[in-house]
Write a protein that holds these residues in place. Structure first.
Motif, mmCIF file in Angstrom:
data_model
loop_
_atom_site.group_PDB
_atom_site.id
_atom_site.type_symbol
_atom_site.label_atom_id
_atom_site.label_comp_id
_atom_site.label_asym_id
_atom_site.label_seq_id
_atom_site.Cartn_x
_atom_site.Cartn_y
_atom_site.Cartn_z
ATOM 1 N N GLU A 79 0.711 -1.124 -0.137
ATOM 2 C CA GLU A 79 0.037 0.059 -0.217
ATOM 3 C C GLU A 79 0.877 1.352 -0.169
ATOM 4 O OE1 GLU A 79 -3.286 0.533 -0.008
ATOM 5 O OE2 GLU A 79 -3.992 -1.493 0.035
ATOM 6 N N LEU A 80 1.879 1.243 0.922
ATOM 7 C CA LEU A 80 2.871 2.392 1.077
ATOM 8 C C LEU A 80 3.672 2.704 -0.571
ATOM 9 C CD1 LEU A 80 4.542 1.786 4.221
ATOM 10 C CD2 LEU A 80 3.235 3.593 3.542
ATOM 11 N N ILE A 81 3.912 1.320 -0.973
ATOM 12 C CA ILE A 81 4.633 1.585 -2.481
ATOM 13 C C ILE A 81 3.751 2.095 -3.568
ATOM 14 C CG2 ILE A 81 5.578 0.058 -4.037
ATOM 15 C CD1 ILE A 81 6.904 -1.745 -1.968
ATOM 16 N N THR A 82 2.528 1.625 -3.573
ATOM 17 C CA THR A 82 1.664 2.030 -4.458
ATOM 18 C C THR A 82 1.188 3.498 -4.538
ATOM 19 O OG1 THR A 82 -0.328 1.043 -3.586
ATOM 20 C CG2 THR A 82 0.949 -0.321 -5.235
ATOM 21 N N ALA A 83 0.842 3.692 -3.277
ATOM 22 C CA ALA A 83 0.532 5.155 -2.866
ATOM 23 C C ALA A 83 1.779 6.252 -3.467
ATOM 24 C CB ALA A 83 0.395 5.444 -1.353
ATOM 25 N N TRP A 84 3.014 5.662 -3.041
ATOM 26 C CA TRP A 84 4.049 6.488 -3.524
ATOM 27 C C TRP A 84 4.188 6.796 -4.936
ATOM 28 C CZ3 TRP A 84 8.897 6.601 -6.087
ATOM 29 C CH2 TRP A 84 9.624 7.712 -5.676
ATOM 30 N N TYR A 85 4.152 5.473 -5.735
ATOM 31 C CA TYR A 85 4.236 5.698 -7.009
ATOM 32 C C TYR A 85 3.029 6.465 -7.747
ATOM 33 C CZ TYR A 85 8.315 2.648 -7.678
ATOM 34 O OH TYR A 85 9.668 2.314 -7.560
ATOM 35 N N ALA A 86 1.940 6.490 -7.060
ATOM 36 C CA ALA A 86 0.770 7.024 -7.703
ATOM 37 C C ALA A 86 0.682 8.589 -7.717
ATOM 38 C CB ALA A 86 -0.414 6.636 -6.921
ATOM 39 N N ALA A 87 1.623 9.162 -6.518
ATOM 40 C CA ALA A 87 1.910 10.545 -6.422
ATOM 41 C C ALA A 87 2.966 11.064 -7.104
ATOM 42 C CB ALA A 87 2.113 10.690 -4.745
#
Length: 99
Positions: A89-97
């Protein structure tokens, strides 16, 4: 394996929520492990898809599909199993940003 070693291994495998909250760079640091294939900050130079700016839900679904084996892969199904769902979840949120 003694208790001290077992606890140390657990610490390496999964980070507690409080540890994640204390490190403001944790998401970035976890995402950096993807750079070899997906490029710095998720900007691929070719070969693999770029991750930067992709929708978080879309990225998370892909990762869950790799993790379950539903989506075929050469290596991603092995890599993704090394992360907890919280870390993903942290990784995907970071890439989405990323822009």
């Amino acid at each position: 394996m003694n208790l001290k070693h077992a606890l140390a291994m657990l610490g390496l495998i999964g980070l507690s929520a409080s540890a994640q909250a204390q490190d403001p760079n944790l998401a970035r640091n976890l995402a950096a492990t993807c750079a070899n294939c997906h490029g710095t900050n998720g900007h691929s130079l070719g070969g693999m898809e770029s991750l930067a700016g992709e929708a978080k839900d879309k990225l998370m679904q892909k990762l869950m599909d790799y993790k379950s084996g539903e989506k075929p892969a050469t290596i991603m199904h092995q890599i993704v199993k090394g992360y907890s769902d919280t870390q993903l979840e942290l990784i995907t949120a970071w890439y989405a940003a990323q822009k």
